[in-house]
Enzyme design. Sequence first.
Site, PDB file in Angstrom:
ATOM      1  N   LYS A 163      47.700  43.912  45.040  1.00 39.12           N
ATOM      2  CA  LYS A 163      48.335  43.071  46.068  1.00 39.12           C
ATOM      3  C   LYS A 163      49.083  41.903  45.444  1.00 39.12           C
ATOM      4  CE  LYS A 163      44.966  39.830  45.766  1.00 39.12           C
ATOM      5  NZ  LYS A 163      45.105  38.370  45.514  1.00 39.12           N
ATOM      6  N   GLY A 209      37.244  30.007  40.183  1.00 36.86           N
ATOM      7  CA  GLY A 209      36.048  29.914  39.366  1.00 36.86           C
ATOM      8  C   GLY A 209      35.303  28.607  39.587  1.00 36.86           C
TER       9      GLY A 209
END
Length: 457
Positions: free
Chosen positions: A279, A47
Amino acid sequence: MVETNNAYSNGSLHGNFEEKLDELRHLMGKVDGDPLRIVGVGAGAWGSVFTAMLQEAYGSLRDKILIRIWRRPGRTVDRATAKHLFEVINSREDVLRRLIRRCAYLKYVEGRLGDRVLHADEILKDGFCLNMVDTPLCPLKVVTNLQEAVWDADIVINGLPSTETREVFEEISKYWKERITVPVIISLAKGVEAELVPEPRIITPTLMISRATGVPIENILYLGGPNIASEIYNKEYANARICGAEKWRKPLAKFLRQPHFIVWDNGDLVTHEVMGGLKNVYAIGAGMVAALTNESATSKSVYFAHCTSEMIFITHLLAEEPEKLAGPLLADTYVTLLKGRNAWYGQKLAKGELSLEMGDSIKGKGMIQGVSAVKAFYELLSQSSLNVLNPEENELVAPVELCPILKMLYKILIVRESPVQAILQALRDETMNDPRDRIKIAQSHVFYKPSLLGQQP
């Protein structure tokens, strides 16, 4: 004053970025004198890097764009991290000069000596993300009041872990009740939850945001790809996909694209988002196997064969055309197994340097989103309503029964009834079928369950 990287502040690159910004401003109905307001919500590694990339590219165009990042106030920097941060600063002449020029160097000296307590929000203003202090970013405009950060934002970047997304956006919704315009939201979160009633389905961060805020899903996008945050900021070549409605994904792909960061667009929002969470599940196991076998290439390849076959099997449950996901999913899995925080977490657990009792929010790394994803996928694929035919035994079984690695990770990480070493037992089980058999089962039977993604058959 927020500084920008000179590489993007003049010449043809500057002109190219200004043109892209003008196009997006026009699409969003912005008039002269009213800057496009972009805010990053959450200041983890990815972020912070994503916001910093936008700041470097567009931050000099101050009359046309305002870029800020929100993080919670009050988080302190411990003494050991303050010492390490001081070493990083002094090893980088450009960073050292920048801090001295901004009259910000002394506080890091005092932090190093223990004469001052540093806080995560104040060091972020100088370009230091607490989860990634070895990679200094450009200075950022930091806001610690959530209402101030988001109430008039045109574009919101969700940099929160999936486990925090719902709570924060429910609070944000309070500040948007009287909005006239609908914001655009780009979610970077890779994680999922399972919703079991009224029927089993996966809940993704974009759906959490839509439910929490009432923002239509057409205005919410997902951006993901095989990316390591620090490497992207250091301008290693990378690519990503922004997925969602065509109205926004195409112009945003163009707006976000940089010479070292290529962004493609795709209309399949929810499936790509789910694969981004999947994943992480198997990356934790990969880290365990690597540590327990002393980085044995052979053992890691055995694990990779089995985990990819399980992922392929699961994609056949989730996608009508799973072959279209093979490239993006394997690329994202590959980089996560090599250097991602989930694989790192698995290694540390196997070496005894971390324990499950410490939780899945780790100092210096942030949230390990693979842990909650293990729980979500296990619970979802255990539902009898999703039973599939196991041809070998000619009987219906829950999908999770055909995913032995997922089952073992659940036993290790969630119910904690098996030790970390049990991941090797799962690989060495003589009754385990050839991974190809699992893929063959998936490819030769109609497993697709659109209801898992909230879609109609």
